[in-house]
Scaffold this active site. Structure first.
Site, mmCIF file in Angstrom:
data_model
loop_
_atom_site.group_PDB
_atom_site.id
_atom_site.type_symbol
_atom_site.label_atom_id
_atom_site.label_comp_id
_atom_site.label_asym_id
_atom_site.label_seq_id
_atom_site.Cartn_x
_atom_site.Cartn_y
_atom_site.Cartn_z
ATOM 1 N N THR A 132 0.858 -1.186 0.000
ATOM 2 C CA THR A 132 0.000 0.000 0.000
ATOM 3 C C THR A 132 0.892 1.234 0.000
ATOM 4 O OG1 THR A 132 -0.097 -0.090 2.416
ATOM 5 C CG2 THR A 132 -1.898 -1.114 1.220
ATOM 6 N N SER A 187 5.482 8.661 10.414
ATOM 7 C CA SER A 187 4.413 7.965 9.703
ATOM 8 C C SER A 187 4.641 8.031 8.207
ATOM 9 C CB SER A 187 3.057 8.597 10.035
ATOM 10 O OG SER A 187 2.915 9.846 9.383
ATOM 11 N N LYS A 188 3.841 7.243 7.481
ATOM 12 C CA LYS A 188 3.943 7.239 6.022
ATOM 13 C C LYS A 188 3.710 8.631 5.442
ATOM 14 C CE LYS A 188 2.797 2.572 4.428
ATOM 15 N NZ LYS A 188 1.866 1.789 3.598
ATOM 16 N N ARG A 189 2.953 9.450 6.140
ATOM 17 C CA ARG A 189 2.611 10.779 5.613
ATOM 18 C C ARG A 189 3.749 11.789 5.764
ATOM 19 N NH1 ARG A 189 -1.779 8.674 8.013
ATOM 20 N NH2 ARG A 189 -1.261 9.594 10.038
ATOM 21 N N ASP A 190 4.740 11.478 6.602
ATOM 22 C CA ASP A 190 5.866 12.401 6.774
ATOM 23 C C ASP A 190 6.740 12.373 5.526
ATOM 24 O OD1 ASP A 190 5.204 13.213 9.366
ATOM 25 O OD2 ASP A 190 6.101 11.411 10.223
#
Length: 498
Positions: free
Chosen positions: A21, A266-269
């Site tokens: 993902t 996190s993945k969003r960083d």
């Protein structure tokens, strides 16, 4: 592949099971690295297993990116996609019949049951438990349903999930990183293992695959620690119904990787994406060296080491349980050291992608291999990441140096034209086979104008390269050559006069 060393135990089997993902992130890579190093240290087996049971979020593109990332990093696997092995298939989406069969057998043996509670009912009871100061996990309402109650729920049109029945006793295990941990039964309630639509959940599929693939050690992130007692109970149930070899893996939970503001990375960083580091030109060895320091160290006074040295030294018991902070500056510094340690020929080869489109601003035919090979050893001492090579050598392959207004304004102060004229005259008479001779020419020009070398060379550098910062100036002039250097100084003088 790194070789095994002391502590060899070929029976060691670990798994890395990412979900396809989005782009791989550095926290995921750290987990892969520790599993890989543990397997290689013991001469054991690393299983790559793809957790792709979430059809809504998983993608084939992400799957390919995962495999490509592992290959780029040099983290090879012994069983899994593209390699095969005795427990194929290694993609969970292709093992659905296995999970359905195990779920049925767990229900038949009394280890699991159907739960008909609606989401609204569950939340209402959780809220009541919270208000009463009690644990708010599942309260076991459907544990002992009669056949008549089940029939009534079905008549209402309700669908059921399948829950695993947790034992009514404490569960204690020794975490390889954190030591002995005990969970009381009131804090670990019965949990879902199959959705109402029949799709198996992570809570079922990973333990089932671990049992069938005879995984001996599970090394994973701290965020999964709370699920461990549930999985330990499930392993025992699987052993009872004859799934796997009857053993329970040892667990080691790796510390959180923290980002900005004391928050888990996190993945969003932005700084978490592995693709960022590939595009910037980090070396796999440099990036992995830094990521290994997020929770582990080879010794108190040493930060730089090779992957083989890590394999030789790595013990999971040496991992620190405290959160580790991601420091981009330190990551860059470690990568720069690995760049310096490369053989020049390997450095040149590593630079190749950044010497072509879309990175290179010069025409392909303008690239001069001999000139690049000559300047490369000097570039190697200055770069932090490989992508910096493009800006550092573009002056060799562009017809004119880049136009950087800030650099021009900084270097071309009043008197720069006089200095440039003197420097040009002395450079015209200099020995162009020696960088030292070119340095002496500019030094002498500076002395005539009461300037030290640092001040004297700044206008020359900007005239020739377009920038105030770059590779060693006089070695750069030597490679650029007398004719092109003098032509650029003349162009700068004309601009100053205009």
């Amino acid at each position: 592949m790194a070789s095994a060393t002391k502590g060899t135990d070929p029976s060691v089997r670990v798994r890395f099971c990412p979900s396809p993902t989005g782009n791989p992130h550095v926290g995921l890579v750290r987990t892969a690295l520790f599993n890989w190093a543990f397997a290689r240290h013991h001469g054991g087996t690393l299983v790559l297993r793809i957790e792709d049971t979430d059809a809504a979020r998983d993608s084939e593109e992400s799957y390919e990116q995962l495999l490509d990332a592992m290959r780029w990093l040099g983290l090879d696997w012994d069983e899994g996609p593209e390699v095969g092995g005795p427990h194929e298939p290694y993609r969970q989406s292709r093992r659905m019949e296995v999970y359905a069969d195990v779920a049925r057998r767990l229900q038949e043996a009394g280890h699991a049951y159907e739960c008909y509670c609606t989401a609204e009912e569950l939340e209402e009871r959780r809220e009541a438990a919270r208000k009463a100061g009690k644990p708010s996990g599942y309260d076991g309402k459907c544990r002992t349903l009669t056949a008549e109650q089940i029939e009534a729920y079905r008549a209402e049109g309700r669908s059921a999930i399948v829950r695993f029945r947790m034992p009514d006793r404490p569960i204690t295990f020794t975490d390889l990183v954190r030591g002995e941990i005990t969970y009381q039964p009131e804090n670990v309630s019965d949990y879902g293992i199959v959705r109402a639509n029949g799709a198996p959940l992570y809570t079922l599929v990973n333990p089932v695959d671990d049992a069938l693939m005879e995984i001996t050690h599970v090394l994973r992130g701290e965020d999964l620690l709370s699920s461990t007692p549930r999985q330990i109970a499930l392993y025992a149930a699987l052993a009872e119904i004859g799934v796997g070899n009857g053993s329970t893996p040892s667990f080691g939970h790796l510390p959180y990787v923290m980002g900005e503001g004391n928050k888990k990375l996190s993945k969003r960083d932005p700084q978490s994406s592995l693709n960022l580091y590939r595009e910037r030109g980090f070396l796999p060895e440099g990036l992995l060296n830094y990521l290994s320091l997020l929770g582990w160290s080879i010794s108190e006074d040493r930060d730089i080491f090779s992957l083989q040295e890590m394999v030789d030294a790595f013990e999971i018991g040496d991992v620190n349980a405290n959160p580790a902070r991601f420091d981009l500056k330190k990551c860059e510094a470690i990568n720069a050291t690995h760049l310096r340690q490369m053989e020049v020929k390997d450095f040149i080869a590593a630079c190749e992608p950044w010497l072509r489109a879309p990175y290179a601003p010069w025409a392909p035919e303008a690239f001069d291999r001999a000139a690049f090979d000559a300047i490369a050893p000097h570039a190697q001492t200055r770069l932090t990441v490989l992508s910096e090579i493009t800006d550092n050598v573009d002056f060799l392959f562009l017809d004119e140096p880049v136009a950087d207004e800030a650099s021009w304004n900084k270097a071309m102060k009043p008197g720069a034209d006089a200095l440039l004229r003197t420097a040009r005259a002395k450079l015209a008479e200099a020995d162009w086979s020696s960088a030292e001779a070119l340095k002496e020419a500019v030094l002498a020009a500076g002395e005539e104008h009461g300037l030290k070398l640092g001040k004297a060379q700044a206008p020359v550098r900007v005239a020739v390269t377009g920038r105030t910062v770059g590779l060693p100036l006089f070695e750069s002039l030597e490679v650029l050559g007398r004719e092109r250097t003098l032509a650029r100084v003349d162009a700068a003088l004309a601009k100053l006069a205009g």
